[in-house]
Design a protein around this motif. Structure first.
Motif, short mmCIF file in Angstrom:
data_model
loop_
_atom_site.label_atom_id
_atom_site.label_comp_id
_atom_site.label_asym_id
_atom_site.label_seq_id
_atom_site.Cartn_x
_atom_site.Cartn_y
_atom_site.Cartn_z
N ALA A 141 6.35 -14.91 5.48
CA ALA A 141 7.78 -14.65 5.25
C ALA A 141 8.17 -13.18 5.44
CB ALA A 141 8.18 -15.10 3.84
N THR A 142 7.19 -12.29 5.45
CA THR A 142 7.47 -10.88 5.78
C THR A 142 6.22 -10.33 6.45
OG1 THR A 142 6.65 -10.07 3.66
CG2 THR A 142 9.01 -10.50 3.81
N ASP A 143 6.39 -9.29 7.24
CA ASP A 143 5.22 -8.79 7.96
C ASP A 143 4.31 -8.01 7.02
OD1 ASP A 143 3.44 -7.29 9.75
OD2 ASP A 143 4.72 -8.14 11.31
N PRO A 144 3.03 -8.43 6.91
CA PRO A 144 2.13 -7.76 5.97
C PRO A 144 1.68 -6.38 6.46
CG PRO A 144 0.93 -9.43 7.20
CD PRO A 144 2.37 -9.55 7.61
N TYR A 145 1.97 -6.05 7.73
CA TYR A 145 1.62 -4.73 8.26
C TYR A 145 2.87 -3.96 8.70
CZ TYR A 145 -3.30 -5.83 7.86
OH TYR A 145 -4.55 -6.14 7.36
N GLN A 146 3.97 -4.20 8.01
CA GLN A 146 5.16 -3.39 8.25
C GLN A 146 4.88 -1.97 7.77
OE1 GLN A 146 8.51 -4.15 5.41
NE2 GLN A 146 7.30 -5.94 4.87
N PRO A 147 5.76 -1.00 8.07
CA PRO A 147 5.45 0.41 7.75
C PRO A 147 5.03 0.65 6.31
CG PRO A 147 7.37 0.28 9.17
CD PRO A 147 7.02 -1.13 8.83
N PRO A 177 0.24 -3.26 15.19
CA PRO A 177 -1.14 -2.85 15.48
C PRO A 177 -1.85 -2.24 14.27
CG PRO A 177 0.42 -1.31 16.48
CD PRO A 177 1.23 -2.45 15.92
N LEU A 178 -1.11 -2.02 13.19
CA LEU A 178 -1.75 -1.48 11.98
C LEU A 178 -2.85 -2.42 11.48
CD1 LEU A 178 -1.80 0.75 9.84
CD2 LEU A 178 0.01 -0.49 8.60
N VAL A 179 -2.79 -3.69 11.87
CA VAL A 179 -3.83 -4.64 11.44
C VAL A 179 -5.21 -4.16 11.89
CG1 VAL A 179 -3.55 -6.11 13.50
CG2 VAL A 179 -4.46 -7.09 11.39
N HIS A 198 -2.87 -13.83 14.09
CA HIS A 198 -1.82 -14.24 15.02
C HIS A 198 -0.88 -13.05 15.22
CE1 HIS A 198 -2.61 -18.63 14.45
NE2 HIS A 198 -2.89 -18.26 13.23
N ILE A 199 -0.85 -12.51 16.40
CA ILE A 199 0.11 -11.44 16.68
C ILE A 199 1.34 -12.07 17.34
CG2 ILE A 199 0.52 -9.34 18.02
CD1 ILE A 199 -2.42 -8.66 17.63
N SER A 200 2.50 -11.75 16.81
CA SER A 200 3.74 -12.32 17.35
C SER A 200 4.25 -11.45 18.49
CB SER A 200 4.81 -12.39 16.26
OG SER A 200 4.34 -13.10 15.15
N LEU A 201 4.53 -12.08 19.61
CA LEU A 201 5.03 -11.35 20.78
C LEU A 201 5.85 -12.32 21.62
CD1 LEU A 201 5.00 -8.73 22.47
CD2 LEU A 201 2.98 -9.61 23.63
N ILE A 202 7.12 -12.00 21.81
CA ILE A 202 7.96 -12.96 22.54
C ILE A 202 8.38 -12.45 23.92
CG2 ILE A 202 8.82 -14.02 20.42
CD1 ILE A 202 11.48 -12.54 20.86
N THR A 203 8.13 -11.18 24.20
CA THR A 203 8.46 -10.64 25.52
C THR A 203 7.64 -9.38 25.76
OG1 THR A 203 10.24 -9.76 26.93
CG2 THR A 203 10.42 -9.30 24.58
N ARG A 222 1.16 -4.08 20.75
CA ARG A 222 0.66 -5.34 20.19
C ARG A 222 -0.45 -5.91 21.07
NH1 ARG A 222 6.33 -8.32 18.75
NH2 ARG A 222 7.49 -6.38 19.06
N LEU A 223 -0.27 -5.78 22.38
CA LEU A 223 -1.33 -6.28 23.28
C LEU A 223 -2.60 -5.44 23.13
CD1 LEU A 223 0.89 -7.04 26.41
CD2 LEU A 223 -0.41 -8.72 25.08
N ARG A 224 -2.42 -4.12 22.93
CA ARG A 224 -3.61 -3.28 22.71
C ARG A 224 -4.31 -3.68 21.41
NH1 ARG A 224 -0.32 0.93 24.75
NH2 ARG A 224 0.21 1.62 22.65
N ALA A 225 -3.52 -3.99 20.40
CA ALA A 225 -4.11 -4.42 19.12
C ALA A 225 -4.90 -5.72 19.31
CB ALA A 225 -3.02 -4.61 18.07
N LEU A 226 -4.33 -6.62 20.09
CA LEU A 226 -5.03 -7.89 20.36
C LEU A 226 -6.38 -7.61 21.03
CD1 LEU A 226 -5.16 -10.99 20.76
CD2 LEU A 226 -3.86 -10.67 22.87
#
Ligand code: SF4
Length: 356
Positions: A141-147, A177-179, A198-203, A222-226
């Motif tokens: 419900a919220t991003d666990p790696y937000q700032p 990418p903080l993950v 699961h990294i969310s990426l829509i574009t 995000r792709l680098r984090a993946l």
């Protein structure tokens, strides 16, 4: 989402402590400390068939399509009602529309790790079933790696607790990418449990992403984090969720995205079309009116009677992902229509052929 106790009123210290302490501010975001009674949301709460943990309430990434704003509103209304004497608190919340308060007034569950440790050590039979392999989603419900996580490290604390156990099935959903900061803990969890990210990426269009997810990390990061997670042997894939009809769904957008995901070593791709429940609708439809006015009438018509996009659209999307993921050798996981369809059946220009 689990309710949050906002006032630790049992200790002497608490009597002199503000009911909702301000932990700090960062630009236009204010962080409040909260005391969680419980951090594990059961299937009866999530209605999602698994348990969930959300270390924060509210999310600074501010995605236009976010569906999670309802929980934040509930917490604000509860806290203001519980502490009418805190005039400044009420004024702070009332100074922003509720959708924006979700992004700027963030609640930090300071005691989440301690509560989880107690629950898993001394919990009821229901909780102890987790140790037999029931799933736990972190960040539903919220991003666990937000700032906020960079400073408060609540998510890391939760992972440290999970690393003390065996036989769990855990997944994390994030755009950040903080993950990768927590690769060491993820690897420890992985020794005796199943874990995936699961990294969310829509574009992969950076400018478009900025319009849709104004404060989220860039697609490239995000792709680098993946790729980094995969280098460390962590199971990690991409959620292309939600696919936004008319905005991110053209084949010349999706195919390069899927290729980039495959190149980064993803172990899977999941995808589904936008669902527009009430909480997301209140923010997203005005956003469309302003940013994509040519699409506004189609959106209103499509989502007038259901929170789903049209069935033909969803089926076409499913077939398309199966076909293109197969082409690039990355498994297509699941979407909201888990039916067996023939990937070859996707028309080349399916977007043009479908109404959403
Ligand atoms: S990252 Fe997730 S929780 Fe945060 S605003 Fe975006 S959709 Fe909502």
């Amino acid at each position: 989402m689990q309710s949050v106790s906002l006032f630790d009123g049992r200790t002497e210290r608490a009597l002199t402590r503000p009911a909702l302490p301000v932990l700090g501010e960062q630009k236009d975001i204010r962080y409040y400390g909260s005391r969680a009674k419980s951090v594990l949301n059961g299937t009866d709460v999530t209605k999602m068939g698994f348990w969930s943990i959300n270390p924060y309430v509210g999310c600074a990434f501010g995605c236009a399509y976010c569906y999670a704003r309802y929980a934040h509103r509930y917490v604000i209304e509860r806290s203001v009602a519980a502490h009418p004497e805190q005039r400044q608190l009420r004024e702070a919340f009332e100074s922003l529309p509720l959708w924006l308060a979700f992004e700027r007034q963030i609640f930090v569950k300071e005691n989440a790790a301690d509560v989880l440790r107690r629950t898993l050590r001394f919990g009821s039979d229901k909780h102890l079933n987790l140790l037999k392999g029931e799933g736990i989603g972190i960040g539903t419900a919220t991003d666990p790696y937000q700032p906020a996580e960079r400073r408060f490290r609540i998510t890391r604390g939760i992972l440290e607790v999970l690393a003390e156990h065996e036989g769990l099935s855990v997944w994390i959903i994030t755009k950040s990418p903080l993950v990768t900061r927590d690769v060491d803990v993820l690897r420890r969890i992985q020794r005796h449990n199943q874990i995936s990210v699961h990294i969310s990426l829509i574009t992969i269009d950076r400018d478009l992403a900025r319009r849709l997810e104004p404060r989220a990390p860039t697609p490239e990061s995000r792709l680098r984090a993946l790729a980094r997670l995969r280098e460390h042997g962590i199971e990690a894939g991409i959620n292309v969720m939600p696919v936004l009809p008319g905005i991110t769904d053209r084949p010349d957008q999706l195919e390069p995205l899927i290729k980039a995901i495959a190149d980064a070593g993803a172990t899977y791709v999941n995808a589904c079309a936008l669902r527009l429940r009430a909480a997301a609708r209140q923010r997203y439809l005005p956003f469309i009116e302003n940013e994509f006015p040519d699409l506004a009438a189609r959106y209103r018509a499509t989502y007038a009677h259901s929170h789903h996009a049209g069935e033909r659209y969803r089926e076409g999307l499913h077939r398309y992902f199966k076909k293109v993921c197969s082409r690039y050798g990355v498994p297509f996981g699941h979407d909201d229509d888990d039916e067996d369809t023939d990937p070859q059946a996707a028309p080349a220009n399916w977007q043009l052929a479908l109404e959403f």
